[in-house]
Design an enzyme around this catalytic site. Sequence first.
Site, PDB file in Angstrom:
ATOM      1  N   TYR A   1      63.131 -16.562 -58.611  1.00  0.00           N
ATOM      2  CA  TYR A   1      63.050 -15.938 -59.941  1.00  0.00           C
ATOM      3  C   TYR A   1      62.076 -14.762 -59.925  1.00  0.00           C
ATOM      4  O   TYR A   1      62.401 -13.677 -60.407  1.00  0.00           O
ATOM      5  CB  TYR A   1      62.619 -16.992 -60.959  1.00  0.00           C
TER       6      TYR A   1
ATOM      7  N   VAL B   1      59.226 -18.568 -74.170  1.00  0.00           N
ATOM      8  CA  VAL B   1      60.076 -18.862 -75.329  1.00  0.00           C
ATOM      9  C   VAL B   1      60.768 -20.217 -75.170  1.00  0.00           C
ATOM     10  O   VAL B   1      61.295 -20.532 -74.086  1.00  0.00           O
ATOM     11  CB  VAL B   1      61.156 -17.755 -75.492  1.00  0.00           C
TER      12      VAL B   1
HETATM   13  N1  NAP Z   1      62.668 -18.259 -72.187  1.00  0.00           N
HETATM   14  C1  NAP Z   1      61.607 -17.697 -71.618  1.00  0.00           C
HETATM   15  O1  NAP Z   1      60.455 -18.181 -71.737  1.00  0.00           O
HETATM   16  C2  NAP Z   1      61.766 -16.436 -70.812  1.00  0.00           C
HETATM   17  C3  NAP Z   1      60.610 -15.895 -70.207  1.00  0.00           C
HETATM   18  C4  NAP Z   1      60.725 -14.721 -69.475  1.00  0.00           C
HETATM   19  C5  NAP Z   1      61.957 -14.096 -69.351  1.00  0.00           C
HETATM   20  N2  NAP Z   1      63.074 -14.649 -69.938  1.00  0.00           N
HETATM   21  C6  NAP Z   1      64.341 -13.942 -69.787  1.00  0.00           C
HETATM   22  O2  NAP Z   1      64.925 -13.762 -71.071  1.00  0.00           O
HETATM   23  C7  NAP Z   1      66.353 -13.700 -70.952  1.00  0.00           C
HETATM   24  C8  NAP Z   1      66.986 -14.686 -71.920  1.00  0.00           C
HETATM   25  O3  NAP Z   1      66.528 -15.982 -71.585  1.00  0.00           O
HETATM   26  P1  NAP Z   1      66.681 -17.268 -72.538  1.00  0.00           P
HETATM   27  O4  NAP Z   1      65.369 -17.973 -72.514  1.00  0.00           O
HETATM   28  O5  NAP Z   1      67.318 -16.918 -73.834  1.00  0.00           O
HETATM   29  O6  NAP Z   1      67.666 -18.137 -71.615  1.00  0.00           O
HETATM   30  P2  NAP Z   1      68.951 -19.019 -71.921  1.00  0.00           P
HETATM   31  O7  NAP Z   1      68.823 -19.736 -73.216  1.00  0.00           O
HETATM   32  O8  NAP Z   1      69.149 -19.809 -70.676  1.00  0.00           O
HETATM   33  O9  NAP Z   1      70.098 -17.921 -72.081  1.00  0.00           O
HETATM   34  C9  NAP Z   1      70.528 -17.169 -70.981  1.00  0.00           C
HETATM   35  C10 NAP Z   1      71.804 -16.469 -71.378  1.00  0.00           C
HETATM   36  O10 NAP Z   1      72.257 -15.718 -70.247  1.00  0.00           O
HETATM   37  C11 NAP Z   1      73.638 -16.018 -70.053  1.00  0.00           C
HETATM   38  N3  NAP Z   1      74.066 -15.808 -68.678  1.00  0.00           N
HETATM   39  C12 NAP Z   1      73.726 -16.513 -67.571  1.00  0.00           C
HETATM   40  N4  NAP Z   1      74.382 -16.028 -66.496  1.00  0.00           N
HETATM   41  C13 NAP Z   1      75.146 -15.007 -66.940  1.00  0.00           C
HETATM   42  C14 NAP Z   1      76.049 -14.121 -66.335  1.00  0.00           C
HETATM   43  N5  NAP Z   1      76.347 -14.179 -65.016  1.00  0.00           N
HETATM   44  N6  NAP Z   1      76.670 -13.189 -67.090  1.00  0.00           N
HETATM   45  C15 NAP Z   1      76.413 -13.115 -68.421  1.00  0.00           C
HETATM   46  N7  NAP Z   1      75.577 -13.937 -69.069  1.00  0.00           N
HETATM   47  C16 NAP Z   1      74.945 -14.868 -68.331  1.00  0.00           C
HETATM   48  C17 NAP Z   1      73.779 -17.462 -70.488  1.00  0.00           C
HETATM   49  O11 NAP Z   1      75.141 -17.734 -70.764  1.00  0.00           O
HETATM   50  P3  NAP Z   1      75.689 -19.266 -70.813  1.00  0.00           P
HETATM   51  O12 NAP Z   1      75.221 -19.794 -72.147  1.00  0.00           O
HETATM   52  O13 NAP Z   1      77.157 -19.133 -70.733  1.00  0.00           O
HETATM   53  O14 NAP Z   1      75.063 -19.959 -69.651  1.00  0.00           O
HETATM   54  C18 NAP Z   1      72.914 -17.453 -71.735  1.00  0.00           C
HETATM   55  O15 NAP Z   1      73.608 -16.965 -72.837  1.00  0.00           O
HETATM   56  C19 NAP Z   1      66.667 -14.002 -69.477  1.00  0.00           C
HETATM   57  O16 NAP Z   1      66.854 -12.793 -68.784  1.00  0.00           O
HETATM   58  C20 NAP Z   1      65.383 -14.690 -68.998  1.00  0.00           C
HETATM   59  O17 NAP Z   1      65.198 -14.569 -67.599  1.00  0.00           O
HETATM   60  C21 NAP Z   1      62.996 -15.807 -70.666  1.00  0.00           C
END
Ligand code: NAP
Length: 226
Positions: free
Chosen positions: A142, A175
Site C-alpha cells: 500500500y 476514515v
Molecule cells: N479510509 C481511510 O482511512 C483512507 C486513508 C487514506 C487513503 N484512503 C484512500 O481513499 C480512497 C477511498 O477509500 P475508502 O476508505 O472510501 O475505501 P472503500 O470504502 O474500500 O472504497 C473503495 C472504493 O474503490 C472501489 N474500487 C476498488 N477497486 C476498484 C477498481 N479496480 N476500479 C474502480 N473502483 C474500484 C471500490 O469498489 P467496490 O465497492 O466495488 O469494491 C470502492 O467503491 C482510496 O483510494 C483509499 O486508498 C482511505
Amino acid sequence: MTTVVVTGADRGIGAELIRCYHARGDRAIAACMGDGEDLAAEGLEVAPGVDVTDLATLAALSERIGDTRVDLLINNAGVFHVDAYDQAGFDAMLRLYDVNTLGPLRVVRALERHMSEGGRIGIVTSRVGSISDNSSGGMYGYRLSKCAANQLGVNLYHELRPRGIAVMLLHPGQVATQMTAGLPGGETLEFITPQESAAGLMRQLDRLGPDTPPEFRHTNGALLPW
Ligand SMILES: NC(=O)c1ccc[n+]([C@@H]2O[C@H](COP(=O)([O-])OP(=O)(O)OC[C@H]3O[C@@H](n4cnc5c(N)ncnc54)[C@H](OP(=O)(O)O)[C@@H]3O)[C@@H](O)[C@H]2O)c1
C-alpha cells in the site's frame, strides 16, 4: 453547471463525495465498479461497471460522458491490505499498484479529452505514501503504491499545466469505511466519518486553481510532506 466525476464511488469516501457535490447543485457522476444501485436509488447519477484497471470500461465511461465538459475529476478508487516485510505477497502487491497507481493514470488518459482550461483533477492517495512521514515502516504494498501515485500526480501536474488543468494530491484522513474496518490496532485509532472527509476534500479542491503548485493536502487543509 459544474460537472464532477468520482471513481470508486460505490461506497465510502467516493459515495459521500458524490452526495456532497450533488447536494451543492453540481452534476455529480458516480463512476462505480459495481452497479451503483444504492446511489441510483438515492436519485444520484451512476455510471456503472467502471474498473480503473480496465481500459474498455474507461472508454465506455468517456462515451457516456459524451460532449460534456468535466470540470473536476476525482480519482478516489483504491484498494488496501496489510502486509509485512516477511509476508509480502507479490501478486497482491502488484494488484495494489495496478489499482492505486496505474488506475488514476488510466482514468486521466481516458477522460482528459473532456477537460479544458480551468479543469481540476484530484487524486486521493494517502499519508502513508509520504516518504518523510514514514516513521513506522510496514504496509509495503500500500505504501509503495500510494507513494508512486503521489509521483504520478506531480507528473500529471507538469503534463497538464500547459493546458490550464490543475492537479492536487489528497489524503482523506483516517476514515471509518469498509477499507479500515478490522484494521489491526484500529481500536486505538481515531477515525473521522466519510462525511467529514468528503467535506474537507471539497474545501481543498475548491481552492485548487491553475496557479496552484503541486501539493499534497490533508483533508483538514494541512500541507503534507512528500
Ligand atoms: N479510509 C481511510 O482511512 C483512507 C486513508 C487514506 C487513503 N484512503 C484512500 O481513499 C480512497 C477511498 O477509500 P475508502 O476508505 O472510501 O475505501 P472503500 O470504502 O474500500 O472504497 C473503495 C472504493 O474503490 C472501489 N474500487 C476498488 N477497486 C476498484 C477498481 N479496480 N476500479 C474502480 N473502483 C474500484 C471500490 O469498489 P467496490 O465497492 O466495488 O469494491 C470502492 O467503491 C482510496 O483510494 C483509499 O486508498 C482511505
